[in-house]
Every structure is written in structure tokens, then in C-alpha cells.
Scaffold this motif. Structure first.
Motif, mmCIF file in Angstrom:
data_model
loop_
_atom_site.group_PDB
_atom_site.id
_atom_site.type_symbol
_atom_site.label_atom_id
_atom_site.label_comp_id
_atom_site.label_asym_id
_atom_site.label_seq_id
_atom_site.Cartn_x
_atom_site.Cartn_y
_atom_site.Cartn_z
ATOM 1 N N PRO A 1 56.038 51.504 29.440
ATOM 2 C CA PRO A 1 56.246 51.595 30.892
ATOM 3 C C PRO A 1 55.421 50.541 31.641
ATOM 4 C CG PRO A 1 54.864 53.390 30.126
ATOM 5 C CD PRO A 1 55.329 52.657 28.907
ATOM 6 N N LEU A 2 55.892 50.189 32.810
ATOM 7 C CA LEU A 2 55.189 49.226 33.661
ATOM 8 C C LEU A 2 54.381 49.993 34.699
ATOM 9 C CD1 LEU A 2 58.120 46.740 34.218
ATOM 10 C CD2 LEU A 2 56.067 46.335 32.865
ATOM 11 N N SER A 3 53.137 49.629 34.859
ATOM 12 C CA SER A 3 52.316 50.316 35.853
ATOM 13 C C SER A 3 52.391 49.627 37.209
ATOM 14 C CB SER A 3 50.868 50.403 35.387
ATOM 15 O OG SER A 3 50.324 49.112 35.259
ATOM 16 N N ARG A 4 52.730 48.339 37.201
ATOM 17 C CA ARG A 4 52.770 47.614 38.473
ATOM 18 C C ARG A 4 53.738 46.440 38.377
ATOM 19 N NH1 ARG A 4 47.632 45.294 41.830
ATOM 20 N NH2 ARG A 4 48.856 44.336 43.462
ATOM 21 N N VAL A 5 54.501 46.244 39.446
ATOM 22 C CA VAL A 5 55.366 45.087 39.597
ATOM 23 C C VAL A 5 55.206 44.631 41.031
ATOM 24 C CG1 VAL A 5 57.734 44.227 39.542
ATOM 25 C CG2 VAL A 5 57.030 45.966 37.910
ATOM 26 N N SER A 6 54.886 43.356 41.230
ATOM 27 C CA SER A 6 54.663 42.895 42.600
ATOM 28 C C SER A 6 54.931 41.406 42.744
ATOM 29 C CB SER A 6 53.221 43.193 43.028
ATOM 30 O OG SER A 6 52.319 42.478 42.220
ATOM 31 N N TYR A 7 55.124 41.012 44.003
ATOM 32 C CA TYR A 7 55.192 39.594 44.342
ATOM 33 C C TYR A 7 53.762 39.082 44.464
ATOM 34 C CZ TYR A 7 60.160 39.839 45.602
ATOM 35 O OH TYR A 7 61.527 39.975 45.585
ATOM 36 N N ASP A 8 53.529 37.855 44.076
ATOM 37 C CA ASP A 8 52.211 37.249 44.178
ATOM 38 C C ASP A 8 52.370 35.866 44.806
ATOM 39 O OD1 ASP A 8 49.671 36.209 43.894
ATOM 40 O OD2 ASP A 8 49.438 36.854 41.815
ATOM 41 N N ASN A 9 51.936 35.718 46.028
ATOM 42 C CA ASN A 9 52.113 34.455 46.756
ATOM 43 C C ASN A 9 51.258 33.320 46.206
ATOM 44 O OD1 ASN A 9 54.044 35.465 48.534
ATOM 45 N ND2 ASN A 9 52.465 36.273 49.893
ATOM 46 N N ARG A 10 50.223 33.626 45.447
ATOM 47 C CA ARG A 10 49.350 32.591 44.903
ATOM 48 C C ARG A 10 49.773 32.120 43.522
ATOM 49 N NH1 ARG A 10 44.379 35.865 44.323
ATOM 50 N NH2 ARG A 10 45.997 37.328 43.841
ATOM 51 N N LEU A 11 50.704 32.799 42.917
ATOM 52 C CA LEU A 11 51.021 32.583 41.510
ATOM 53 C C LEU A 11 51.467 31.170 41.187
ATOM 54 C CD1 LEU A 11 50.982 34.141 38.924
ATOM 55 C CD2 LEU A 11 53.326 34.787 39.311
ATOM 56 N N HIS A 12 52.388 30.619 41.929
ATOM 57 C CA HIS A 12 52.946 29.301 41.633
ATOM 58 C C HIS A 12 51.860 28.223 41.709
ATOM 59 C CE1 HIS A 12 55.964 26.236 41.213
ATOM 60 N NE2 HIS A 12 55.660 25.712 42.380
ATOM 61 N N VAL A 13 50.993 28.329 42.678
ATOM 62 C CA VAL A 13 49.969 27.314 42.884
ATOM 63 C C VAL A 13 48.810 27.462 41.900
ATOM 64 C CG1 VAL A 13 48.308 26.404 44.552
ATOM 65 C CG2 VAL A 13 50.550 27.148 45.321
ATOM 66 N N VAL A 14 48.334 28.676 41.708
ATOM 67 C CA VAL A 14 47.136 28.903 40.912
ATOM 68 C C VAL A 14 47.407 28.755 39.417
ATOM 69 C CG1 VAL A 14 45.394 30.614 40.292
ATOM 70 C CG2 VAL A 14 46.118 30.373 42.652
ATOM 71 N N ARG A 15 48.428 29.410 38.899
ATOM 72 C CA ARG A 15 48.656 29.436 37.458
ATOM 73 C C ARG A 15 49.763 28.508 37.003
ATOM 74 N NH1 ARG A 15 47.615 35.346 35.041
ATOM 75 N NH2 ARG A 15 45.865 35.892 36.351
ATOM 76 N N HIS A 16 50.401 27.818 37.909
ATOM 77 C CA HIS A 16 51.536 26.956 37.570
ATOM 78 C C HIS A 16 52.591 27.746 36.807
ATOM 79 C CE1 HIS A 16 49.210 23.619 38.988
ATOM 80 N NE2 HIS A 16 48.218 23.972 38.195
ATOM 81 N N ALA A 17 52.815 28.967 37.265
ATOM 82 C CA ALA A 17 53.790 29.848 36.639
ATOM 83 C C ALA A 17 54.631 30.502 37.726
ATOM 84 C CB ALA A 17 53.086 30.927 35.827
ATOM 85 N N LEU A 18 55.817 30.933 37.373
ATOM 86 C CA LEU A 18 56.703 31.589 38.321
ATOM 87 C C LEU A 18 56.657 33.105 38.170
ATOM 88 C CD1 LEU A 18 59.699 29.150 38.026
ATOM 89 C CD2 LEU A 18 57.944 29.227 39.796
ATOM 90 N N GLY A 19 56.099 33.554 37.075
ATOM 91 C CA GLY A 19 55.944 34.977 36.829
ATOM 92 C C GLY A 19 54.962 35.174 35.700
ATOM 93 N N THR A 20 54.312 36.325 35.694
ATOM 94 C CA THR A 20 53.387 36.623 34.612
ATOM 95 C C THR A 20 53.599 38.062 34.151
ATOM 96 O OG1 THR A 20 51.622 37.371 36.082
ATOM 97 C CG2 THR A 20 51.587 35.054 35.412
ATOM 98 N N HIS A 21 53.345 38.271 32.890
ATOM 99 C CA HIS A 21 53.356 39.596 32.302
ATOM 100 C C HIS A 21 51.983 39.775 31.669
ATOM 101 C CE1 HIS A 21 53.723 42.066 28.614
ATOM 102 N NE2 HIS A 21 54.186 42.904 29.505
ATOM 103 N N THR A 22 51.241 40.756 32.109
ATOM 104 C CA THR A 22 49.903 40.955 31.572
ATOM 105 C C THR A 22 49.737 42.384 31.060
ATOM 106 O OG1 THR A 22 49.055 41.520 33.772
ATOM 107 C CG2 THR A 22 48.799 39.247 33.060
ATOM 108 N N THR A 23 48.876 42.511 30.092
ATOM 109 C CA THR A 23 48.498 43.813 29.569
ATOM 110 C C THR A 23 47.009 43.974 29.816
ATOM 111 O OG1 THR A 23 50.188 43.662 27.858
ATOM 112 C CG2 THR A 23 48.451 45.289 27.536
ATOM 113 N N ILE A 24 46.653 45.021 30.502
ATOM 114 C CA ILE A 24 45.256 45.274 30.823
ATOM 115 C C ILE A 24 44.823 46.517 30.053
ATOM 116 C CG2 ILE A 24 43.631 45.836 32.661
ATOM 117 C CD1 ILE A 24 45.652 44.442 34.574
#
Length: 181
Positions: free
Chosen positions: A61-84
Motif C-alpha cells: 500500500p501507498l502511505s502518501r501520494v503528492s505533487y512536489d513543486n521542487r522535484l524537477h529542479v532539485v532532483r532532476h526527476a519528474l517523479g520519485t518513489h521512496t520507501t521509508i
């Protein structure tokens, strides 16, 4: 044209010719005329949940899904999938999150679906290998075309081109008109 660097040279040259001739933007707008209505993080969570339920019911299951306005600039990515991973008592609990670049808030449905499918595929396949892209194509048969068109649009933006799709924001138009009266 860094976004198209992995594609064959003749294809990149064709996109360059379209950009130089001013034909790329009208082509993209004609191909993808409407913008999606998924504006909020809650709506995005529901949208991703529907796709996940349709194709990947047994995935974590996914605990969170959101838009991130900093993502494109900071990580040079259009989307991320993370496991915490977090410790809860004597157990280790993993939470999965998907973040989508804020750029996708004002793009056509096809582009949003493409990036969501990409991030959902990471629930099963970690690496960008053949199995990963086969899963993406299973989840969205036109995945390859949507990805290519999105990359062409990003090249258009990088070259100083105008934003092709705009969404009227509620309350902003009325506030601007009130200032003129």
C-alpha cells in the motif's frame, strides 16, 4: 536536447526540425488538447489508488501520494518513489511514497498517467530495465509514445518555448478583474 539523448539521432533531428519550424507546439496541443482535473494531492492520491487497484492489487500500500513543486529542479526527476523504514517497537515498518513533479498539475491526462504508471511500476521493479518497461507498457499500452511526447515538450520548454497548456485558477481571474474596476 538532453531529454531526448537516449533516442536515435534521426528521431532527435526530426524533433529539432519541428521545434525550429515552430511546428512542435501546435502538434502537441493538437495531439493532447485537454488538461486533466487532478489538481490536489487528495485527488492525485485517489487517481493513483484507482490505477493501483486496477492493475497492482497485491503491491504494497501507498502511505502518501503528492505533487512536489521542487522535484524537477532539485532532483532532476519528474517523479520519485521512496520507501521509508521506521522502527515501531520491535518491528521495522516500511512506508511507500510517490511524489509527482508539480509540472504535471497543468499537463494533459496522458502525461500524468504516464508518470503515475512509471512510479507504480517501481513498486514491483526497482531498476529501469527491460522488465520495468514491459510492466509500464502493460499498465499503459501507449507509455512509450507518451514518454517521448513529454520529453519533446520538455525540450520545447528548455528552448524557451511557452507553456502550452494553462488552467484557469479559481478566484485569480476575478481578483484581477476587480483590480481594474
Amino acid at each position: 536536447m538532453k531529454y531526448l539523448s537516449a533516442y536515435p539521432a534521426p528521431l532527435v533531428a526530426q524533433v529539432r526540425r519541428l521545434m525550429d519550424g515552430g511546428q512542435l507546439a501546435p502538434l502537441l496541443v493538437k495531439r493532447y488538447p485537454t488538461v486533466h482535473a487532478v489538481r490536489t494531492d487528495a485527488a492525485l492520491y485517489a487517481y493513483v489508488g484507482e490505477l493501483k487497484a486496477a492493475f497492482m492489487r497485491k503491491a504494497d500500500p501507498l502511505s502518501r501520494v503528492s505533487y512536489d513543486n521542487r522535484l524537477h529542479v532539485v532532483r532532476h526527476a519528474l517523479g520519485t518513489h521512496t520507501t521509508i523504514s521506521r522502527v515501531q517497537g520491535t518491528r521495522l515498518k516500511a512506508k511507500r511514497e510517490i511524489r509527482i513533479a508539480g509540472l504535471f498539475r497543468d499537463l494533459p491526462t496522458e502525461f500524468l498517467r504516464m508518470i503515475v504508471v512509471h512510479e507504480l511500476a517501481h513498486l514491483k521493479e526497482r531498476e529501469h530495465d527491460r522488465a520495468f518497461y514491459q510492466l509500464c507498457a502493460h499498465l499503459e499500452p501507449n507509455y512509450g509514445q507518451y514518454e517521448f511526447d513529454l520529453r519533446a515538450y520538455l525540450c520545447h520548454l528548455e528552448a524557451g518555448g511557452a507553456t502550452l497548456w494553462s488552467v484557469p485558477r479559481p478566484g485569480l481571474a476575478g481578483a484581477a478583474d476587480a483590480g481594474r474596476a
